[in-house]
Design a protein around this motif. Structure first.
Motif, short mmCIF file in Angstrom:
data_model
loop_
_atom_site.label_atom_id
_atom_site.label_comp_id
_atom_site.label_asym_id
_atom_site.label_seq_id
_atom_site.Cartn_x
_atom_site.Cartn_y
_atom_site.Cartn_z
N THR A 157 0.82 -1.21 0.00
CA THR A 157 0.00 0.00 0.00
C THR A 157 0.85 1.26 0.00
O THR A 157 0.60 2.19 -0.78
CB THR A 157 -0.93 -0.02 1.23
N LYS A 158 1.87 1.30 0.84
CA LYS A 158 2.72 2.49 0.93
C LYS A 158 3.44 2.75 -0.39
O LYS A 158 3.53 3.89 -0.86
CB LYS A 158 3.72 2.33 2.06
N GLU A 159 3.95 1.69 -1.00
CA GLU A 159 4.67 1.85 -2.27
C GLU A 159 3.74 2.34 -3.37
O GLU A 159 4.14 3.17 -4.20
CB GLU A 159 5.32 0.53 -2.67
N MET A 160 2.50 1.88 -3.38
CA MET A 160 1.56 2.35 -4.39
C MET A 160 1.27 3.83 -4.21
O MET A 160 1.14 4.58 -5.18
CB MET A 160 0.28 1.52 -4.36
N TRP A 161 1.16 4.28 -2.95
CA TRP A 161 0.95 5.71 -2.71
C TRP A 161 2.18 6.51 -3.11
O TRP A 161 2.06 7.63 -3.63
CB TRP A 161 0.60 5.96 -1.25
N GLN A 162 3.37 5.97 -2.87
CA GLN A 162 4.58 6.69 -3.26
C GLN A 162 4.65 6.85 -4.78
O GLN A 162 5.01 7.92 -5.28
CB GLN A 162 5.82 5.95 -2.73
N VAL A 163 4.31 5.81 -5.52
CA VAL A 163 4.30 5.90 -6.98
C VAL A 163 3.22 6.90 -7.42
O VAL A 163 3.45 7.70 -8.34
CB VAL A 163 4.09 4.52 -7.62
N SER A 164 2.08 6.89 -6.77
CA SER A 164 1.00 7.82 -7.13
C SER A 164 1.45 9.26 -6.94
O SER A 164 1.16 10.13 -7.78
CB SER A 164 -0.24 7.54 -6.28
N GLU A 165 2.12 9.54 -5.84
CA GLU A 165 2.62 10.90 -5.61
C GLU A 165 3.67 11.28 -6.66
O GLU A 165 3.69 12.42 -7.12
CB GLU A 165 3.21 11.02 -4.21
N TYR A 166 4.52 10.33 -7.04
CA TYR A 166 5.52 10.63 -8.06
C TYR A 166 4.87 10.88 -9.41
O TYR A 166 5.30 11.76 -10.16
CB TYR A 166 6.54 9.49 -8.17
N VAL A 167 3.82 10.16 -9.74
CA VAL A 167 3.09 10.40 -10.98
C VAL A 167 2.50 11.80 -10.99
O VAL A 167 2.53 12.50 -12.01
CB VAL A 167 2.00 9.32 -11.20
N MET A 168 2.00 12.24 -9.85
CA MET A 168 1.46 13.60 -9.78
C MET A 168 2.56 14.64 -9.97
O MET A 168 2.34 15.69 -10.58
CB MET A 168 0.71 13.82 -8.47
N GLN A 169 3.76 14.36 -9.47
CA GLN A 169 4.88 15.27 -9.70
C GLN A 169 5.24 15.29 -11.20
O GLN A 169 5.51 16.36 -11.75
CB GLN A 169 6.10 14.86 -8.88
N LEU A 170 5.22 14.14 -11.85
CA LEU A 170 5.48 14.10 -13.29
C LEU A 170 4.43 14.89 -14.05
O LEU A 170 4.75 15.62 -15.01
CB LEU A 170 5.51 12.66 -13.80
N LYS A 171 3.18 14.80 -13.63
CA LYS A 171 2.12 15.54 -14.28
C LYS A 171 2.36 17.04 -14.12
O LYS A 171 2.19 17.81 -15.07
CB LYS A 171 0.76 15.16 -13.69
N GLN A 172 2.77 17.46 -12.94
CA GLN A 172 3.05 18.90 -12.73
C GLN A 172 4.20 19.34 -13.62
O GLN A 172 4.17 20.43 -14.18
CB GLN A 172 3.40 19.14 -11.26
N ASP A 173 5.24 18.53 -13.72
CA ASP A 173 6.40 18.89 -14.55
C ASP A 173 6.00 18.99 -16.03
O ASP A 173 6.54 19.84 -16.75
CB ASP A 173 7.52 17.87 -14.40
N LEU A 174 5.08 18.15 -16.48
CA LEU A 174 4.68 18.16 -17.89
C LEU A 174 3.73 19.30 -18.21
O LEU A 174 3.67 19.76 -19.36
CB LEU A 174 4.01 16.84 -18.26
N THR A 175 2.96 19.75 -17.24
CA THR A 175 1.95 20.78 -17.52
C THR A 175 2.45 22.18 -17.20
O THR A 175 1.68 23.14 -17.25
CB THR A 175 0.67 20.51 -16.72
N LYS A 176 3.72 22.35 -16.89
CA LYS A 176 4.26 23.69 -16.61
C LYS A 176 4.30 24.54 -17.85
O LYS A 176 4.51 24.15 -18.93
CB LYS A 176 5.67 23.59 -16.01
#
Length: 186
Positions: A167-186
């Motif tokens: 569960t913790k690892e899935m949340w960590q990946v989810s947070e990283y995906v959101m960071q990638l989304k922020q980097d792409l939409t800048k």
């Protein structure tokens, strides 16, 4: 004469031992229970254990250690309910969580989604799979909750990763995906 008798007795014993040997059957074993184990079926009945069962089913309502139950179903409605979920990870350790999330993303996700999340991973470039969208697509409207839901259950041709990550690892990946989304939409 006495030595001929001893030699004769020894030869008779050797002949007796050799004559009793059968090539179709193995010889005597010192501890046969070590060579020929008794196999038991997992949920089969045995007479020497309590309740006559070798492996007992878990008590109803119990969960595996290190696993948290996920409250939303694998339906479009469940995914919409998961949209408002927030990450339960400690926000003070966000850098550590993102670092671990990046490592896990590289292992499990980058092969299809690409290192930057543009949907151009190695398998997409080799045309092994098609249709992996970029995280920057406005139509996707992903959140950390929907990302977790997708990792938990899978979506379209992407399978579930719940058996590979806790569960913790899935949340960590989810947070990283959101960071990638922020980097792409800048």
């Amino acid at each position: 004469m006495n030595s001929f008798r001893k030699i004769g007795v020894v030869l008779a014993l050797v002949f007796f031992v050799v004559a009793c040997q059968d090539k179709r059957k193995p010889n005597y074993q010192y501890m046969p229970n070590m060579y020929e184990p008794v196999g038991y079926e997992t949920y089969g009945e045995v007479d020497f254990l309590p309740n006559a069962s070798e492996a007992m089913t878990p008590v109803p309502g119990t969960i595996n250690r290190g696993w948290m139950p996920y409250e939303y179903e694998n339906t479009p409605e469940g995914k919409e309910l998961a949209r408002v979920m927030m990450s339960p990870l400690d926000s003070l350790n966000s850098e550590d969580n993102l670092a671990v999330g990046k490592e896990l993303y590289t292992i499990y996700c980058a092969i299809c989604h690409g290192n930057a999340g543009k949907g151009q991973g190695t398998l997409v470039k080799r045309e092994k799979i098609l249709g992996v969208p970029s995280y920057a697509d406005a139509a996707r409207n992903i959140t950390v909750g929907t990302t977790y839901h997708t990792i938990q259950y899978g979506l379209n041709s992407m399978g579930s990763y719940a058996s590979q990550m806790n569960t913790k690892e899935m949340w960590q990946v989810s947070e990283y995906v959101m960071q990638l989304k922020q980097d792409l939409t800048k």
